[in-house]
Design an enzyme around this catalytic site. Structure first.
Site, PDB file in Angstrom:
ATOM      1  N   HIS A   1      -2.627  -8.818  -1.056  1.00  0.00           N
ATOM      2  CA  HIS A   1      -1.497  -9.256  -2.223  1.00  0.00           C
ATOM      3  C   HIS A   1      -2.311  -8.224  -2.818  1.00  0.00           C
ATOM      4  O   HIS A   1      -3.007  -7.693  -3.642  1.00  0.00           O
ATOM      5  CB  HIS A   1      -1.692 -10.879  -2.406  1.00  0.00           C
ATOM      6  CG  HIS A   1      -0.786 -11.051  -3.417  1.00  0.00           C
ATOM      7  ND1 HIS A   1      -0.761 -11.035  -4.750  1.00  0.00           N
ATOM      8  CD2 HIS A   1       0.238 -11.710  -2.620  1.00  0.00           C
ATOM      9  CE1 HIS A   1       0.768 -11.484  -4.947  1.00  0.00           C
ATOM     10  NE2 HIS A   1       0.660 -11.569  -3.515  1.00  0.00           N
TER      11      HIS A   1
ATOM     12  N   ASP B   1       2.273 -16.563   3.320  1.00  0.00           N
ATOM     13  CA  ASP B   1       2.840 -16.446   4.528  1.00  0.00           C
ATOM     14  C   ASP B   1       2.227 -16.617   6.074  1.00  0.00           C
ATOM     15  O   ASP B   1       2.310 -16.037   6.464  1.00  0.00           O
ATOM     16  CB  ASP B   1       3.425 -14.655   4.865  1.00  0.00           C
ATOM     17  CG  ASP B   1       4.483 -14.563   3.551  1.00  0.00           C
ATOM     18  OD1 ASP B   1       5.392 -15.427   3.509  1.00  0.00           O
ATOM     19  OD2 ASP B   1       4.616 -13.662   2.923  1.00  0.00           O
TER      20      ASP B   1
HETATM   21  N1  CMC Z   1      -4.196  -5.077   7.320  1.00  0.00           N
HETATM   22  C1  CMC Z   1      -4.757  -4.271   7.224  1.00  0.00           C
HETATM   23  N2  CMC Z   1      -5.775  -3.221   5.974  1.00  0.00           N
HETATM   24  C2  CMC Z   1      -4.923  -3.578   4.331  1.00  0.00           C
HETATM   25  C3  CMC Z   1      -4.245  -4.577   4.424  1.00  0.00           C
HETATM   26  C4  CMC Z   1      -3.697  -5.946   5.872  1.00  0.00           C
HETATM   27  N3  CMC Z   1      -2.751  -6.602   5.724  1.00  0.00           N
HETATM   28  N4  CMC Z   1      -3.976  -5.176   3.168  1.00  0.00           N
HETATM   29  C5  CMC Z   1      -4.290  -4.397   2.803  1.00  0.00           C
HETATM   30  N5  CMC Z   1      -4.737  -2.975   3.618  1.00  0.00           N
HETATM   31  C6  CMC Z   1      -6.213  -2.114   2.869  1.00  0.00           C
HETATM   32  C7  CMC Z   1      -5.232  -0.845   2.656  1.00  0.00           C
HETATM   33  O1  CMC Z   1      -4.998  -0.163   3.729  1.00  0.00           O
HETATM   34  C8  CMC Z   1      -5.870   0.832   2.061  1.00  0.00           C
HETATM   35  O2  CMC Z   1      -7.174   0.386   2.345  1.00  0.00           O
HETATM   36  P1  CMC Z   1      -7.886   1.579   1.334  1.00  0.00           P
HETATM   37  O3  CMC Z   1      -8.249   1.509  -0.036  1.00  0.00           O
HETATM   38  O4  CMC Z   1      -8.389   1.849   2.783  1.00  0.00           O
HETATM   39  O5  CMC Z   1      -6.760   2.846   1.730  1.00  0.00           O
HETATM   40  C9  CMC Z   1      -6.018  -1.458   1.043  1.00  0.00           C
HETATM   41  O6  CMC Z   1      -6.198  -2.454   1.360  1.00  0.00           O
HETATM   42  C10 CMC Z   1      -5.230  -1.706  -0.431  1.00  0.00           C
HETATM   43  O7  CMC Z   1      -3.622  -1.816  -0.304  1.00  0.00           O
HETATM   44  P2  CMC Z   1      -2.577  -1.138  -0.810  1.00  0.00           P
HETATM   45  O8  CMC Z   1      -1.701  -1.536   0.494  1.00  0.00           O
HETATM   46  O9  CMC Z   1      -3.104  -0.520  -1.382  1.00  0.00           O
HETATM   47  O10 CMC Z   1      -2.544  -2.607  -1.265  1.00  0.00           O
HETATM   48  P3  CMC Z   1      -1.152  -2.775  -2.329  1.00  0.00           P
HETATM   49  O11 CMC Z   1      -0.893  -3.846  -2.971  1.00  0.00           O
HETATM   50  O12 CMC Z   1      -0.226  -1.647  -2.013  1.00  0.00           O
HETATM   51  O13 CMC Z   1      -0.783  -4.331  -1.034  1.00  0.00           O
HETATM   52  C11 CMC Z   1       0.395  -5.662   0.663  1.00  0.00           C
HETATM   53  C12 CMC Z   1      -0.661  -5.102  -1.234  1.00  0.00           C
HETATM   54  C13 CMC Z   1       0.543  -6.910   0.135  1.00  0.00           C
HETATM   55  C14 CMC Z   1       1.496  -5.102   0.332  1.00  0.00           C
HETATM   56  C15 CMC Z   1      -0.606  -5.782   1.753  1.00  0.00           C
HETATM   57  O14 CMC Z   1      -1.735  -6.394   1.291  1.00  0.00           O
HETATM   58  C16 CMC Z   1       0.151  -5.615   3.315  1.00  0.00           C
HETATM   59  O15 CMC Z   1       0.415  -5.338   3.211  1.00  0.00           O
HETATM   60  N6  CMC Z   1      -0.056  -7.082   3.473  1.00  0.00           N
HETATM   61  C17 CMC Z   1       0.327  -7.200   4.562  1.00  0.00           C
HETATM   62  C18 CMC Z   1       1.600  -7.480   4.243  1.00  0.00           C
HETATM   63  C19 CMC Z   1       1.600  -9.050   4.127  1.00  0.00           C
HETATM   64  O16 CMC Z   1       1.016  -9.847   4.060  1.00  0.00           O
HETATM   65  N7  CMC Z   1       2.642  -9.044   3.055  1.00  0.00           N
HETATM   66  C20 CMC Z   1       2.712 -10.232   2.128  1.00  0.00           C
HETATM   67  C21 CMC Z   1       2.144 -10.732   0.988  1.00  0.00           C
HETATM   68  S1  CMC Z   1       2.443 -12.045   0.292  1.00  0.00           S
HETATM   69  C22 CMC Z   1       4.318 -12.497   0.608  1.00  0.00           C
HETATM   70  C23 CMC Z   1       5.379 -11.335  -0.164  1.00  0.00           C
HETATM   71  O17 CMC Z   1       4.783 -10.915  -1.152  1.00  0.00           O
HETATM   72  O18 CMC Z   1       6.124 -12.179  -0.559  1.00  0.00           O
END
Ligand code: CMC
Length: 428
Positions: A307, A364
């Site tokens: 998140h 989710d």
């Molecule tokens: N699986 C594997 N690796 C992950 C995941 C995941 N679900 N989420 C983040 N990471 C890793 C990412 O690859 C990165 O690694 P590194 O630092 O080595 O490059 C690190 O963790 C930080 O991730 P980020 O993408 O920079 O973080 P963010 O704050 O930009 O993204 C997020 C947050 C929710 C988009 C992301 O965690 C994600 O894609 N999660 C899966 C989709 C999901 O479940 N979304 C629902 C969010 S809650 C409900 C809502 O928002 O509506």
């Protein structure tokens, strides 16, 4: 703490005031940055460090896993309040008295019919259309059928637009669902509660009485409360920025619905279930998918994990996990997918990749399992999220309009070509 922040640019110092919230969050007020410096701006892709507004609606502490609507904890609201009470609280700032709630509900019910020509639009969509695309279009189409709800400036005009959308949106959700399932498009029943009415509108078969299951009613009420607001997330920021051009509530909401659709945002609930089903069909090998999620060469992400703001746990996920257990048990549903989800969570919580990056199950991760047990198909999950998020979007839009926030218009740093002469087509 010092009341100002000093920034030094090319040897010159500039002071900027601090803004401190009621929960002691601190922001540097850079609203005069560009005008007091030599047109310097800040750069923050994804707005990870940027506040877009001061808001009195939702407080979220991602480090401690705290979520409060208007000062009330999400745990207490999910346990004690109804979705409609929470909607009123979010939009108007206080929990309603019995009279206020009754009036709010009856004003909504008075608006819970849509122009019958909307059926023609619903009919024109192919059955294969994704319900989120349909519902975003239908919400936008409401603007055409309700022109008096477009230019709303006064509180009274806003109130009318708000009860209209709270009345009509569930009809659009039900029609989207029914069209996909080949069921006749029907209206609700004014004698029912808000949640009961949604369920009946969605699931009533033309040839039999709809019997309510209190477990399902309660589960949906809770799920909608948990999704009702989440401060300045992607879809809410979209609603606020669209609304900042004074385009009107329904058009603003339709852009929020589109933003919610994405798998990194609300679309994750559908993506989670599809992922869990794929793991199940692949023999339940969770380790294989954990490895894929950690492999940087593989685009696969563990959906429902991580998140932007929560870096300890998502309080909504805790409540939903508990609810998933009891709802499935109460409904007598045994879903192997719940075990796969629990297995993945257990592995992720002790895996250094997830622990180091502070990746925990989000709202989710378990919600789809409950929706599935309730008989809601996977591609409707994000629509259910939108139904829950509606009051939050409305509250944020109303707050933005009442505060007369300026039009949202970020800046950029241009990194393209500098001025060059035009080359005629035969010389390229
Ligand atoms: N699986 C594997 N690796 C992950 C995941 C995941 N679900 N989420 C983040 N990471 C890793 C990412 O690859 C990165 O690694 P590194 O630092 O080595 O490059 C690190 O963790 C930080 O991730 P980020 O993408 O920079 O973080 P963010 O704050 O930009 O993204 C997020 C947050 C929710 C988009 C992301 O965690 C994600 O894609 N999660 C899966 C989709 C999901 O479940 N979304 C629902 C969010 S809650 C409900 C809502 O928002 O509506």
């Amino acid at each position: 703490m010092s009341e100002k922040a000093t920034i030094e640019i090319s040897g010159k110092k500039y002071d900027f005031p601090l803004i401190i919230g009621t929960e002691n969050e601190v922001a540097i007020d850079i609203s005069n940055l560009r005008s007091t410096t030599d047109s310097v701006i800040t750069m923050d892709p994804g707005y990870k460090n940027t506040g877009s507004c001061e808001s009195a609606i939702t407080f979220l502490d991602g480090e401690q896993g705290i979520l409060r609507y208007r000062g009330y904890s999400i745990e207490e609201l999910a346990d004690k309040a109804s979705f409609l009470e929470v909607a009123y609280l979010l939009i108007f700032g206080e929990l309603p008295t019995k009279e206020q709630l009754d009036k709010f509900h009856s004003d909504i019910k008075a608006q819970s019919v849509v122009d019958d020509d909307v059926r023609k639009i619903v009919d024109a969509f192919p059955k294969s259309a994704h319900p989120m695309g349909v519902i975003a279009s239908l919400t936008s189409a409401l603007t055409a059928f309700n022109p008096s709800s477009v230019n709303v400036d006064s509180e009274e005009a806003m109130y009318k637009a708000i009860v209209k959308i709270l009345g009509k949106f569930p009809v659009l959700v039900a029609w989207t669902f029914r069209k996909k399932n080949g069921l006749p498009l029907d209206y609700g029943d004014k004698n029912l509660g808000y949640i009961e009415n949604i369920l009946k509108m969605m699931f009533k078969q033309p040839n039999e009485e709809y019997i309510f299951n209190p477990i399902v009613v309660d589960a949906l009420d809770k799920l909608l409360i948990l999704h009702a607001d989440h401060e300045q997330n992607c879809s809410t920021s979209t609603v606020r920025i669209t609304g900042s051009s004074h385009v009107g509530l329904f058009a603003s909401l339709s852009t929020g619905i589109s933003a919610l659709w994405g798998p990194l945002h609300g679309g994750a609930n559908q993506a989670v279930l599809e992922m869990l089903e794929a793991i199940d069909q692949d023999g339940g090998d969770t380790e294989k998918y954990m490895a894929k999620a950690k492999d940087k060469a593989d685009p696969f992400r563990l959906m429902g994990f991580g998140h932007r703001v929560y870096k300890s746990f998502d309080p909504r996920a805790r409540i939903i996990k508990k609810a998933a257990d009891s709802v499935l048990e109460d409904l007598g549903v045994e879903d192997p997918i719940l075990e796969i989800a629990k297995g993945l969570e257990k592995e992720a919580l002790k895996d250094p990749y997830f622990v180091d990056r502070k990746l925990y199950p989000n709202v989710d991760f378990y919600s789809g399992i409950i929706y599935r047990a309730m008989g809601i198909p996977t591609d409707m999950f994000t629509v259910m999220f939108a139904l829950g998020r509606l009051p939050g979007w409305i509250a944020q839009w109303r707050e933005m309009r009442l505060k007369k926030e300026p039009i949202g218009r970020p800046r950029q740093i241009y990194v393209g070509k500098t001025l060059r002469p035009f080359v005629p087509i035969d010389k390229r």
